[in-house]
Design a protein around this motif. Sequence first.
Motif, short mmCIF file in Angstrom:
data_model
loop_
_atom_site.label_atom_id
_atom_site.label_comp_id
_atom_site.label_asym_id
_atom_site.label_seq_id
_atom_site.Cartn_x
_atom_site.Cartn_y
_atom_site.Cartn_z
N SER A 67 -0.62 4.34 -8.65
CA SER A 67 -1.63 5.30 -8.86
C SER A 67 -1.09 6.62 -8.97
N ALA A 103 -2.70 5.73 -0.44
CA ALA A 103 -3.16 4.39 0.17
C ALA A 103 -3.81 3.31 -0.81
N HIS A 104 -3.26 3.65 -2.15
CA HIS A 104 -3.55 2.92 -3.35
C HIS A 104 -2.87 1.23 -2.88
N ASP A 105 -3.44 0.08 -3.28
CA ASP A 105 -3.00 -0.97 -3.00
C ASP A 105 -1.87 -1.67 -3.69
N ASP A 106 -1.69 -1.12 -5.15
CA ASP A 106 -0.29 -1.72 -5.89
C ASP A 106 0.75 -0.68 -6.06
N SER A 107 1.82 -1.32 -6.00
CA SER A 107 3.30 -0.57 -6.46
C SER A 107 3.94 -1.23 -6.81
N ARG A 160 0.79 -1.15 0.03
CA ARG A 160 0.09 0.08 0.03
C ARG A 160 0.96 1.03 0.17
N CYS A 161 0.48 1.97 -0.91
CA CYS A 161 1.29 3.47 -0.93
C CYS A 161 0.85 4.34 0.42
N CYS A 201 4.38 3.87 -6.58
CA CYS A 201 2.91 3.57 -6.75
C CYS A 201 2.25 3.92 -8.15
#
Length: 159
Positions: free
Chosen positions: A33, A7-11, A2-3, A31
Motif C-alpha cells: 500500500s 497497518a495494511h495487511d499485505d507486504s 501487517r505494515c 508494503c
Amino acid sequence: MRCPFCAHDDSQVKDSRPTEDNTSIRRRRQCDSCGARFTTFERVQLREVVVVKSGAEENEGRREAFDRRKLEQSVALACRKRGVAQERIDQLVSGIQRQLEVSGESEVPSSRIGELVMEGLRQIDSVAYIRFASVYRDFSEAKDFEEFASTVQEAAGKG
C-alpha cells in the motif's frame, strides 16, 4: 505481514537470509500500500512456554506467555554501554529460549529464567552480571552490591 507504518495487511518479501547464528530468518519486506520497507525475523518455536511469576504479592503465581522481547530488553539493559555485541546478546537469549522450549515443561517459574540469564551474563560480562543481579535479587543497599561484587571477584580469581 501487517505494515508497521500504515497497518495494511499485505507486504512482499524482497530479501530473505539467515541471521549470523542461524537461529532465525531475516526478511526485508515492502508494503503493497504505502511502499515502506521494514524487517521481520522468523524463528522456530518448539512449544508454547508459560512463565509463572514470582516476587511481589500481586504478581505471585500469575501466568503469562513467554515473551522473547522482554528477555532481550532486560539482557540488553544489563549490557548497556558495556561493549557487549548485539550478536552475543542474541545468542544468549536464543540459548535461553531453546533451553526453555526443549525442557519438556509447559510452565516455567520466572526464577528459573532469571537464573539462566545470570548464568549467561556471568560468562559474558561481570558488570552486566552484577547489574542484572541487582534487579533480580532486589538489592536495596550499597552493601548488597559490595557483598555480591566480592563473590564475583572471588569466583573470577578461582577461574
